[in-house]
Design a protein around this motif. Structure first.
Motif, short mmCIF file in Angstrom:
data_model
loop_
_atom_site.label_atom_id
_atom_site.label_comp_id
_atom_site.label_asym_id
_atom_site.label_seq_id
_atom_site.Cartn_x
_atom_site.Cartn_y
_atom_site.Cartn_z
N PRO A 25 0.82 -1.22 0.00
CA PRO A 25 0.00 0.00 0.00
C PRO A 25 0.85 1.26 0.00
O PRO A 25 0.54 2.22 -0.71
CB PRO A 25 -0.79 -0.10 1.30
N GLN A 28 2.14 1.87 -3.42
CA GLN A 28 1.10 2.35 -4.32
C GLN A 28 0.81 3.83 -4.08
O GLN A 28 0.65 4.61 -5.01
CB GLN A 28 -0.19 1.54 -4.10
N ARG A 98 -10.80 7.80 -10.80
CA ARG A 98 -10.87 6.34 -10.67
C ARG A 98 -10.57 5.90 -9.24
O ARG A 98 -11.17 4.96 -8.73
CB ARG A 98 -9.85 5.74 -11.64
N ASP A 99 -9.66 6.61 -8.59
CA ASP A 99 -9.26 6.25 -7.23
C ASP A 99 -10.16 6.88 -6.17
O ASP A 99 -9.89 6.74 -4.98
CB ASP A 99 -7.81 6.66 -6.98
N GLY A 100 -11.18 7.56 -6.61
CA GLY A 100 -12.11 8.15 -5.65
C GLY A 100 -11.56 9.36 -4.92
O GLY A 100 -12.03 9.72 -3.85
N LEU A 121 -11.85 11.84 0.67
CA LEU A 121 -10.62 11.07 0.56
C LEU A 121 -9.52 11.92 -0.06
O LEU A 121 -8.38 11.96 0.41
CB LEU A 121 -10.89 9.83 -0.30
N HIS B 139 -6.04 4.43 4.37
CA HIS B 139 -6.95 4.85 3.30
C HIS B 139 -6.78 4.09 1.99
O HIS B 139 -7.61 4.23 1.10
CB HIS B 139 -6.77 6.34 3.02
N MET B 140 -5.71 3.35 1.86
CA MET B 140 -5.42 2.78 0.55
C MET B 140 -6.46 1.74 0.12
O MET B 140 -6.72 1.59 -1.07
CB MET B 140 -4.01 2.19 0.55
N ASP B 142 -9.62 2.00 0.72
CA ASP B 142 -10.69 2.83 0.17
C ASP B 142 -10.39 3.14 -1.29
O ASP B 142 -11.26 3.00 -2.16
CB ASP B 142 -10.78 4.17 0.92
N VAL B 143 -9.20 3.59 -1.53
CA VAL B 143 -8.79 3.93 -2.89
C VAL B 143 -8.95 2.73 -3.82
O VAL B 143 -9.53 2.84 -4.90
CB VAL B 143 -7.33 4.42 -2.91
N LEU B 144 -8.46 1.60 -3.33
CA LEU B 144 -8.52 0.39 -4.15
C LEU B 144 -9.96 -0.04 -4.41
O LEU B 144 -10.30 -0.49 -5.51
CB LEU B 144 -7.75 -0.74 -3.44
N HIS B 146 -12.60 1.98 -4.50
CA HIS B 146 -13.11 2.92 -5.50
C HIS B 146 -12.65 2.52 -6.90
O HIS B 146 -13.43 2.55 -7.84
CB HIS B 146 -12.59 4.33 -5.19
N ARG B 147 -11.42 2.16 -6.97
CA ARG B 147 -10.84 1.83 -8.27
C ARG B 147 -11.54 0.62 -8.87
O ARG B 147 -11.95 0.64 -10.04
CB ARG B 147 -9.35 1.53 -8.09
N HIS B 150 -15.05 1.54 -9.88
CA HIS B 150 -15.01 2.34 -11.10
C HIS B 150 -14.80 1.46 -12.33
O HIS B 150 -15.46 1.64 -13.35
CB HIS B 150 -13.88 3.36 -10.98
N ASP B 151 -13.89 0.52 -12.20
CA ASP B 151 -13.58 -0.36 -13.33
C ASP B 151 -14.76 -1.24 -13.68
O ASP B 151 -15.03 -1.49 -14.86
CB ASP B 151 -12.36 -1.22 -13.00
#
Lengths: 155, 155
Positions: A25, A28, A98-100, A121, B139-140, B142-144, B146-147, B150-151
């Motif tokens: 993480p 990333q 894409r990542d919100g 976020l 938070h990562m 969350d990001v993932l 969302h990603r 989205h996809d």
DNA sequence: CAGTATCCAGCTAGATACTG
DNA sequence: CAGTATCTAGCTGGATACTG
């Protein structure tokens, strides 16, 4: 079967390593924020406009210091971040959506209007980048001094 | 005199922009820590060894949790950060030394012994990277999420 | 042990041209 | 206005070979 086991082992180690990094993480996150434009977009959408002088500060709604994040249109961002190419701007904005981290809103006027706004976020990430900026402001001159010293000494 | 003023203006803007970025402390810092190996070296030299299991933790002096930074030899770091090439390791270590983030000590044994240790500045930077790691851990996902969402939605 | 030197493939950012 | 599409130059990181 085993060809030179030395090289094979090294390659395997590297492969495992890359796999590890790919899911880490922290890695990333760093890959995201190390992008030149990401931080600048975060600033554009997250900083309050009054902070950056040399811009014609709009008198309207300029007195909420840190309430809601501002929304900006594509062309506004493009103008604010003068050095970015269309390709990079679009690409970065899409990645962040894409990542919100931000929302993209299309209003079907003619011609179309597209506006961007940070999500919570994204706002949170912006806070992190501000702490990074804080470290930079506190310590970067030390680093630069060391660097200059080192370069002189090594002559 | 003026050739197509459009393109020239853009180019000028870009040049100014690059000049700005080149001296911006935050940018310089981000360029440093966005380096794949910098963070890992910081961790190697800054984290206490007990934290990373699967390593034969030396029983000696293992009970100061965050006292002096550990010193490591080139080959130790190389072994710990399995995926790094000699070129990158040397290059990164030298850059960090140049910036006053770590010290390089050569002991003229045969063959030579070289050890590395974080300075206070380096330690401070390590603290920052830990806060980055903190954000990533918080938070990562969350990001993932969302990603992924989205996809799927975009199908 | 702790590097240095060289060469090269891959990726990315930017330039440029076109469009709903 | 807000993009998309395509091409390419330049830089970076990795492989490989050599050394005090």
């Amino acid at each position: 079967m085993a060809t030179t086991t030395k090289a094979a082992a090294r390659e395997q180690a590297r492969t495992e390593y890359n796999a590890f990094l790919a899911v880490c993480p922290s890695r990333q996150l760093l890959d995201r924020i190390s992008d030149k434009w990401v931080v600048l977009i975060l600033c554009a959408l997250g900083d309050d406009p009054a902070a950056r002088s040399s811009e014609p500060t709009p008198p309207t709604e300029a007195d909420q210091p840190r309430a809601a994040p501002r929304t900006m249109r594509y062309s506004e961002i493009s103008r604010l971040i003068a050095g970015v190419s269309q390709k990079m701007l679009t690409q970065t904005l899409r990645a962040l959506e894409r990542d919100g981290l931000l929302t993209r809103t299309v209003t079907p006027t003619v011609p179309v209007t597209v506006s961007y706004q940070l999500t919570n976020l994204g706002l949170s990430l912006h806070t992190l980048t501000r702490s990074i900026r804080g470290w930079a402001q506190d310590h970067m001159d030390d680093v630069l001094a060391h660097r200059a010293q080192h370069d002189v000494t090594a002559s």
